[in-house]
Scaffold this motif. Structure first.
Motif: not given
Ligand SMILES: Nc1ncnc2c1ncn2[C@@H]1O[C@H](COP(=O)(O)OP(=O)(O)OP(=O)(O)O)[C@@H](O)[C@H]1O
Ligand SMILES: [Mg+2]
Lengths: 276, 289
Positions: A35, A40, A60-66, A194, A225
């Motif tokens: 990003y 990420a 949280s923030g480890c990139g699962k959604t990404s 989730e 989670h």
């Molecule tokens: N649209 C975006 N623009 C910039 N950075 C992003 C964006 N989406 C996510 N990030 C960053 O990428 C990293 C991974 O985010 P992501 O949402 O994939 O984590 P996650 O594992 O799904 O977290 P959670 O469990 O809280 O949902 C985070 O550091 C977040 O700040």
């Protein structure tokens, strides 16, 4: 599979219910994601097996959604998001310019953390995507609507008010409607981010049962989670960890193995609740 | 003499109280101006206002007769302005809200231009409209020139309200629609536009209000002629301009001027209440979703 599939080894077979023939439907190879230039996801290599439920766990923030969003190329919509590496779905490279993204997303349904019913009637929520994909015959659409609402156990609750606003449903019902909406397009794969976290324990239980019933018919990747839930429903689990703000895959394996005899100490600490 | 010690809580109460008093005074002043203006209009215009005033064309420079031709010209000018401005403004808004990132250079330039355009005095629009539509394009003093000039004036307000309305639609809808394999166009037509409809309508009504009240921009473009217009290339006098002319240039035109002003203000009041209702509906919806 060709021989150099050595990013992880499956190890000796664990005891436990065999869910399916482990045939990889999604093959992720060296996937990285930035990003705005900040990494990420860092070189993820992972197979998702057909017909199985794969749970993605990690802090949280480890990139699962990404990670989920790269599979249906929803990351295309995010400005300054750069993806490298290869993702094969059924052997087809989804990041190839010839791959039609609309068709791809029809094959890969997605359910979000917060239920997102469109501000339309319940019926229209389901028929709109169908119509957009060329399914327009009235009785065909009606049959699909009934079928998917039965699949998610919503038919008895809403069949007499299909023209009411979808926003009038409860949170759990809304989430099941969103699952139904994804199922209506008859996808092969379901990505769930989730799906239960915005729901109360009762509604969460209902959705969880639903996911279990979908196992086998669909290939499901679910972010959760709730480790107890992951343990209950998943055949495979992938544990992500964040190192210097970059998400990495630490361990992947049969769910039982991940939860009962993790190979990596980070995994052990996370599933035993001491970190994360 | 011993000093009277006022406890802190009492002091705070006094401060609160006087602040509130000041605010009420301000509100009272604002409302008083409005009520006074309205009362003056009603008092001056009511006597002259009648059904025939609305259905007859002006005679004797407007001293007698009514404002029928004026109303027709006004509506035609408004219609042309809307037909020309709405597609341009809303297409621009879609581009700004849906297709270019909010901080992109292109978006910033367009938004800045609209901002400047919104601040240009209407007399300047009038001169521009005269030079471009009346003379350069050869439309002369006509309803067409006037309408197109008004369209230029309406672009900023229509664009910015529509853009804001579309931006207020949650991104979750766009992501969900995309995840269902819907194209952006489909999402736009079936989800974004309907969800933004109250904002579009509110912006439209504000724009109509502005257009109805416009005088200076029409002075040099749609002209002065108070006959019933035969075609869009005919000159036609707008209502606000009629009021200006009656009160400034026509001795003995005060009574019809009052009556015409009453008609104009009633139209504006009606349109603004409608706009408020839409804006209200918009807020309620946002809380619901
Ligand atoms: N649209 C975006 N623009 C910039 N950075 C992003 C964006 N989406 C996510 N990030 C960053 O990428 C990293 C991974 O985010 P992501 O949402 O994939 O984590 P996650 O594992 O799904 O977290 P959670 O469990 O809280 O949902 C985070 O550091 C977040 O700040
Ligand atoms: Mg997430």
């Amino acid at each position: 599979m060709n021989g150099n599939h050595d990013a992880f080894t499956l190890g000796p077979l664990e005891t436990g219910p065999a869910c399916c023939v482990p045939h990889p439907l999604i093959q992720v190879r060296n996937l990285s994601l930035q990003y705005d230039g900040k990494t990420a996801l860092d070189t993820i290599t992972l197979d998702i097996y057909q017909g199985c439920i794969t749970a993605l766990i990690g802090p949280s923030g480890c990139g699962k959604t990404s990670f989920l969003s790269t599979i249906n190329r929803l990351t295309d919509l995010i400005p300054r998001c750069n993806v490298t590496g290869q993702i094969l779905v059924g052997g087809q490279d989804i990041r190839h310019p010839n791959c039609d993204v609309q068709t791809l997303r029809r094959r890969i349904g997605m359910v979000f953390q917060k239920p997102v019913p469109f501000p339309l009637s319940i019926r229209r929520n389901l028929s709109l995507p169908l119509n957009e994909h060329g399914v327009t015959r009235k009785n065909e659409v009606a049959a699909i609507i009934e079928q998917v609402l039965r699949d998610v156990g919503l038919w008895n609750e809403v069949h007499d008010r299909l023209d009411a606003s979808a926003l009038s449903l409860s949170g759990g019902q809304q989430q099941r409607l969103c699952i139904a909406r994804a199922l209506a397009l008859n996808p092969e794969i379901l990505l769930m981010d989730e799906p239960c976290s915005a729901l109360d324990p009762m509604a969460s239980g209902v959705v969880e049962d639903l996911i279990c019933r979908l196992q086998g018919r669909y290939t499901i990747v679910i972010v959760t989670h709730n480790l107890a839930q992951a343990r209950r429903i998943a055949n495979y689990a992938a544990f992500f960890w964040v190192r210097e703000r970059a998400g990495q895959l630490v361990e992947f394996g049969r769910s039982q193995q991940i939860f009962e005899s993790p190979r990596h100490e980070l995994t052990a600490a996370y599933v035993n609740g001491s970190r994360g | 003499m011993p000093e009277i010690i006022i406890p802190v809580s009492v002091r705070q109460k006094i401060r609160d109280f006087s602040l509130q008093g000041l605010m009420y005074l301000a509100v009272l002043l604002v409302s008083a101006v409005f009520v006074w203006l309205l009362a003056d209009l009603v008092q001056g215009g009511m006597a002259h206002l009648s059904w025939t005033f609305l259905t007859e064309s002006p005679r004797d420079a407007g001293r007698s007769g009514g404002i029928a031709s004026i109303l027709v010209s006004t509506l035609l000018i408004l219609l042309i302005a809307l037909i020309a401005a709405i597609p341009l403004a809303w297409a621009t808004a879609v581009l700004l809200a849906e297709f270019v990132p909010i901080d992109s250079r292109f978006g910033r330039i367009v938004r800045f231009s609209l901002y400047v355009l919104a601040g240009v005095p209407s007399i300047v629009f009038g001169l521009f409209g005269n030079a471009f539509f009346s003379i350069y394009l050869g439309f002369g003093f006509s309803i067409l020139s006037g309408g197109l000039t008004l369209a230029c004036m309406l672009l900023p307000i229509l664009t910015s309200t529509a853009e804001a309305g579309m931006r207020a639609v949650p991104d979750a809808y766009r992501l969900s629609a995309a995840a269902l394999g819907m194209t952006r166009t489909a999402a736009l037509i079936h989800l974004i536009f309907p969800a933004a409809a109250p904002a579009l309508a509110a912006g439209l009504l504000i724009g109509i209000g502005r257009a109805l009240a416009e005088t200076a921009a029409l002075l040099f473009t749609s002209g002065y002629v108070d006959r019933m217009p035969d075609s869009l290339l005919d000159s036609g006098r707008a209502l606000a301009l009629h009021i200006f002319d009656l009160s400034m240039n026509v001795p003995g035109g005060d009574m019809p001027a009052y009556a015409a002003a009453l008609v104009l203000v009633s139209l504006l009041l009606g349109i603004n209440s409608l706009a408020m209702m839409f804006a209200h509906g918009l807020q309620r919806r946002r809380i619901l979703t």
